[in-house]
Design a protein around this motif. Structure first.
Motif, short mmCIF file in Angstrom:
data_model
loop_
_atom_site.label_atom_id
_atom_site.label_comp_id
_atom_site.label_asym_id
_atom_site.label_seq_id
_atom_site.Cartn_x
_atom_site.Cartn_y
_atom_site.Cartn_z
N ILE A 142 -7.39 3.88 -6.25
CA ILE A 142 -8.50 4.64 -5.69
C ILE A 142 -8.25 6.13 -5.94
O ILE A 142 -7.11 6.52 -6.18
N PRO A 143 -9.29 6.96 -5.86
CA PRO A 143 -9.09 8.40 -6.09
C PRO A 143 -8.14 9.02 -5.07
O PRO A 143 -8.18 8.69 -3.89
N ARG A 144 -7.31 9.88 -5.56
CA ARG A 144 -6.38 10.61 -4.70
C ARG A 144 -7.12 11.72 -3.96
O ARG A 144 -8.05 12.30 -4.49
N TYR B 124 3.32 -1.42 4.19
CA TYR B 124 3.11 0.00 3.93
C TYR B 124 4.46 0.69 3.81
O TYR B 124 5.34 0.46 4.63
N ALA B 125 4.62 1.53 2.80
CA ALA B 125 5.86 2.29 2.66
C ALA B 125 5.97 3.30 3.80
O ALA B 125 7.04 3.71 4.17
N ASP B 126 4.86 3.70 4.34
CA ASP B 126 4.76 4.59 5.49
C ASP B 126 5.33 5.99 5.25
O ASP B 126 5.67 6.69 6.18
N VAL B 127 5.43 6.37 4.01
CA VAL B 127 5.85 7.73 3.69
C VAL B 127 4.75 8.72 4.06
O VAL B 127 5.00 9.79 4.58
N ASN B 128 3.51 8.32 3.79
CA ASN B 128 2.36 9.17 4.08
C ASN B 128 1.52 8.65 5.24
O ASN B 128 0.39 9.07 5.41
N SER C 114 -3.08 5.23 -5.29
CA SER C 114 -4.04 6.27 -5.65
C SER C 114 -3.77 6.77 -7.07
O SER C 114 -2.71 6.51 -7.64
N THR C 115 -4.74 7.47 -7.59
CA THR C 115 -4.60 8.06 -8.91
C THR C 115 -5.38 9.37 -8.97
O THR C 115 -6.36 9.54 -8.27
N ALA C 116 -4.92 10.26 -9.82
CA ALA C 116 -5.64 11.50 -10.07
C ALA C 116 -6.45 11.40 -11.37
O ALA C 116 -7.23 12.29 -11.69
N GLN C 117 -6.27 10.30 -12.10
CA GLN C 117 -6.96 10.12 -13.38
C GLN C 117 -8.33 9.47 -13.15
O GLN C 117 -8.41 8.32 -12.72
N GLU C 118 -9.39 10.20 -13.47
CA GLU C 118 -10.74 9.69 -13.24
C GLU C 118 -11.00 8.37 -13.94
O GLU C 118 -11.74 7.53 -13.44
N SER C 119 -10.40 8.16 -15.10
CA SER C 119 -10.63 6.92 -15.84
C SER C 119 -10.07 5.70 -15.10
O SER C 119 -10.45 4.56 -15.40
N LEU C 120 -9.19 5.92 -14.13
CA LEU C 120 -8.60 4.81 -13.37
C LEU C 120 -9.19 4.65 -11.97
O LEU C 120 -8.79 3.74 -11.24
N VAL D 257 0.85 -1.19 0.00
CA VAL D 257 0.00 0.00 0.00
C VAL D 257 0.89 1.24 0.00
O VAL D 257 1.75 1.40 0.86
N ASN D 258 0.66 2.09 -1.00
CA ASN D 258 1.40 3.34 -1.08
C ASN D 258 0.67 4.29 -2.01
O ASN D 258 0.11 3.88 -3.03
N ARG D 259 0.68 5.55 -1.66
CA ARG D 259 -0.03 6.56 -2.45
C ARG D 259 0.57 6.72 -3.84
O ARG D 259 -0.13 7.05 -4.79
#
Length: 129
Positions: free
Chosen positions: A62-64, A111-115, A41-47, A6-8
């Protein structure tokens, strides 16, 4: 072993060090014979809410959660906006993580745990490390 990462940030949308290292880890684990799923996450609505295989790895997007930077100008709470944005995103991970754990029978979630994505893991699962 069935592994969840899991990572953003993840390729090809992001090319920073964390995104590249998570991709390399996912592909490497897949080549070793593990079943790998990346939740990102993604900022692209198509994804939004898509699940597909990329380089042999199942990638769920999932949506960003990106709040406008102008909110930082609000007196008193403005400086807290970046942290609140991350907390909102991390709490939105609970149901997708729980769903993946139950549906795919994941053995472990990393989790990368960056965020701080891992902060909500106990709410998603109390039986998968």
């Amino acid at each position: 072993m069935k592994i969840g990462l899991v990572n953003r940030w993840y390729l090809p949308e992001e090319w920073g060090g964390v995104a590249v290292s998570i991709h390399a880890l996912a592909v490497g684990l897949d080549k070793m014979g593990h079943e790998v799923t990346v939740l990102t996450s993604t900022a692209q609505e198509s994804l939004f809410h898509t699940e597909r295989f990329e380089d042999g790895v199942r990638v769920v997007r999932i949506p960003r959660s990106d709040w406008p930077w102008s909110l930082r100008r609000i007196p008193l709470i403005g400086p807290q906006i970046p942290s609140l944005n991350l907390l909102a995103y991390n709490t939105r991970l609970i149901l997708p993580i729980r769903g993946l754990i139950l549906r795919l029978k994941l053995d472990i979630v990393e989790y990368a745990d960056v965020n701080g994505e891992g902060v909500c893991h106990p709410l998603a699962s109390n039986f998968v490390p």
